[in-house]
Write an enzyme that holds these catalytic residues in place. Sequence first.
Site, PDB file in Angstrom:
ATOM      1  N   HIS A 240       0.795  -1.229   0.000  1.00 15.53           N
ATOM      2  CA  HIS A 240       0.000   0.000   0.000  1.00 15.53           C
ATOM      3  C   HIS A 240       0.833   1.288   0.000  1.00 15.53           C
ATOM      4  O   HIS A 240       0.781   2.080  -0.937  1.00 15.53           O
ATOM      5  CB  HIS A 240      -0.923   0.013   1.218  1.00 15.53           C
ATOM      6  CG  HIS A 240      -1.789  -1.192   1.375  1.00 15.53           C
ATOM      7  ND1 HIS A 240      -2.871  -1.436   0.564  1.00 15.53           N
ATOM      8  CD2 HIS A 240      -1.733  -2.237   2.260  1.00 15.53           C
ATOM      9  CE1 HIS A 240      -3.453  -2.572   0.930  1.00 15.53           C
ATOM     10  NE2 HIS A 240      -2.781  -3.070   1.951  1.00 15.53           N
ATOM     11  N   ASP A 241       1.559   1.507   1.088  1.00 17.82           N
ATOM     12  CA  ASP A 241       2.117   2.840   1.336  1.00 17.82           C
ATOM     13  C   ASP A 241       3.199   3.283   0.355  1.00 17.82           C
ATOM     14  O   ASP A 241       3.299   4.484   0.066  1.00 17.82           O
ATOM     15  CB  ASP A 241       2.640   2.920   2.774  1.00 17.82           C
ATOM     16  CG  ASP A 241       1.513   2.815   3.793  1.00 17.82           C
ATOM     17  OD1 ASP A 241       0.407   3.318   3.498  1.00 17.82           O
ATOM     18  OD2 ASP A 241       1.728   2.227   4.860  1.00 17.82           O
TER      19      ASP A 241
END
Length: 310
Positions: A240-241
Amino acid sequence: MNPIIIDTDPGQDDAIALLLAAASPELELLGITTVAGNVPLALTTRNARIVMELAGRRDVPICAGADRPLDVPLVTAEHVHGDTGLNGIELPEPTLPTDPRHAVDFIVQTLREREAGTVTLCPLGPLTNIALALRRAPDIAPRIRRIVLMGGGFFEGGNVTPAAEFNFYVDPRAAHEVFTSGVPITMAPLDVTHEVLTTAARIDAIRRLGTRVGEVVSAWMEFFERYDEEKYGQDGGPLHDPCVIAFLLQPALFTSRDCNVRIETASELTRGMSVIDWWGVTGLPANAQVLRHADSDGFFALLTERLARL
């Protein structure tokens, strides 16, 4: 050079995003602020210190911030990230000190000292620190160049409830305040992060770097992906990040659409849901650039090349 502040709750994927930023000379990493999220604040701060030591970047101030959301009890995600938030490989306790300033003070001070419209905020966790900074110092809003964040979901729904992605679920009030602040926002929702999967071949390519960073990152990926592989029944979990940092480095890796985005704060059923007007049915003005698709091979080529520099 693009000056940024990363606000984060490491988390293996946060940690990889920090390494990507630390390895990228296009980004001037002004500081790292930590928030309670994936694990409690003491651990997210410890983990940020571990990661920056691993990156060989002792020059970046790390400031601890909010230890709880604005108005709801803290929810954490040890079932995904392990009891430390960085499970997967044994790492030494950090010696890098934290900066004595509170994260909110650091954000406000930095935005006031830097030329207006130059600093990008990169929140990778719950938006508590960003909301508190905007509450305390409304004058900083027009000074922020852009907020590029990971959070929310539309076509993918949620990952902590059927409706809500984790970061917005943990502090929905903070997310609401950020999205109504008038600051330009780019959001990387689950819809785009679920396209960058840590497949066995991609993890192997990072392990074959033959470096300590390659060893650590590949171990983190293997630990982190096990939860999503079981849930989604696929090879690899979403990373994700790092999409936030990859977007800053190579925005052409992503497609997007400007949309109106609102955050549900009141409903028990859909708390933290990001209501993204993808089809423009409300007639409300766009307040966010919403990333939709990613060139996953290009993303991992960038990530692997940058990690090789550390």
